[in-house]
Motif scaffolding. Structure first.
Motif, PDB file in Angstrom:
ATOM      1  N   UNK A 130       3.710   9.174   4.156  1.00 40.40           N
ATOM      2  CA  UNK A 130       4.445  10.331   3.634  1.00 40.40           C
ATOM      3  C   UNK A 130       5.364  10.904   4.712  1.00 40.40           C
ATOM      4  N   UNK A 131       4.883  10.909   5.965  1.00 39.96           N
ATOM      5  CA  UNK A 131       5.673  11.459   7.069  1.00 39.96           C
ATOM      6  C   UNK A 131       6.904  10.612   7.369  1.00 39.96           C
ATOM      7  N   UNK A 132       6.820   9.291   7.136  1.00 40.47           N
ATOM      8  CA  UNK A 132       7.991   8.439   7.382  1.00 40.47           C
ATOM      9  C   UNK A 132       8.777   8.213   6.086  1.00 40.47           C
ATOM     10  N   UNK A 133       8.434   9.027   5.081  1.00 38.98           N
ATOM     11  CA  UNK A 133       9.168   9.054   3.807  1.00 38.98           C
ATOM     12  C   UNK A 133       9.079   7.739   3.031  1.00 38.98           C
ATOM     13  N   UNK A 134       7.981   7.015   3.234  1.00 34.46           N
ATOM     14  CA  UNK A 134       7.723   5.822   2.428  1.00 34.46           C
ATOM     15  C   UNK A 134       6.811   6.256   1.279  1.00 34.46           C
TER      16      UNK A 134
END
Length: 232
Positions: A130-134
């Protein structure tokens, strides 16, 4: 004996490392944990050591994530997965049993504890992606986490299970599927969340969460109707 002292020191160093990392001394904590990992590298899948190793990987994963070194954290999680797969044919003793095996503990209880540790690995991965927007991978690991928790719930191992928390996460996951126009899966998630609420006895947050789930259903209906109208 020398072996017993070595095992005691492993456990002590692990707890010192986790305390350091929990109290803003992440660098020192990581040094302790990596030193332990180097020491046990050749015996990671030993019955006495595998719970320690899996906990180590999770702690290092958290530390790397706190530094925003997400690729490092993902690589550590892959090592945790490899260890887990190797451990399926052995009985993993509990972390505290490194220094004294408890003959009163059942095999199923040991396995349940080990499975719970690995479920945490999936939970952390969901947050990392979620933090790397995957979003796809984040949703995938969120789903896997929920499935593993639900499996333990159905096996009547509810020690680590919070039905309200599970229902909330399941309803949240429905929003991802809704955004991707997978309305069947979104509906399934919402139905599961509603069903799980039946297992919540008393909780101050229950009325608020119930109202939140109803809003999710309204959002689901509006989105589905909009899609139907657009397809006409």
């Amino acid at each position: 004996s020398k072996k017993h002292r070595y095992l005691i020191n492993l456990l002590l160093d692990y707890h010192i490392g986790t305390i350091c990392s929990d109290t803003a001394e992440r660098g020192e904590g990581e040094l302790y944990l990596r030193r332990i990992l180097t020491s046990i590298e050749q015996v990671l899948n030993h019955s006495l050591i595998c719970s320690l190793a899996l906990n180590l990987f999770n702690q290092l994963l958290i530390i790397r994530t706190s530094y925003e070194h997400y690729n490092d954290a993902i690589e550590i999680a892959k090592r945790a997965e490899s260890l887990y797969n190797q451990s399926l044919l052995i009985e993993p003793y509990l972390l505290r049993e490194i220094i004294n095996i408890d003959l009163l503990i059942q095999t199923n209880d040991r396995r349940e504890e080990f499975e719970q540790i690995y479920t945490h690995t999936f939970f952390y991965l969901a947050q990392i992606y979620a933090k790397i927007n995957d979003k796809d991978q984040s949703a995938n690991y969120c789903r896997l986490t929920l499935e593993r928790q639900l499996e333990m719930f159905h096996q009547h191992t509810k020690k680590h299970f919070d039905p309200l928390d599970w229902a909330t996460n399941c309803a949240t996951l429905s929003q991802y599927y809704m955004t991707n126009h997978d309305y069947a899966t979104a509906r399934h998630c919402l139905m599961c969340a509603d069903k799980m609420l039946e297992n919540v006895k008393t909780n101050d947050q229950l009325p608020e969460r119930t109202a939140s789930f109803k809003r999710c259903w309204i959002k689901y209906a509006i989105n589905l109707l909009s899609k139907i109208c657009l397809n006409r």
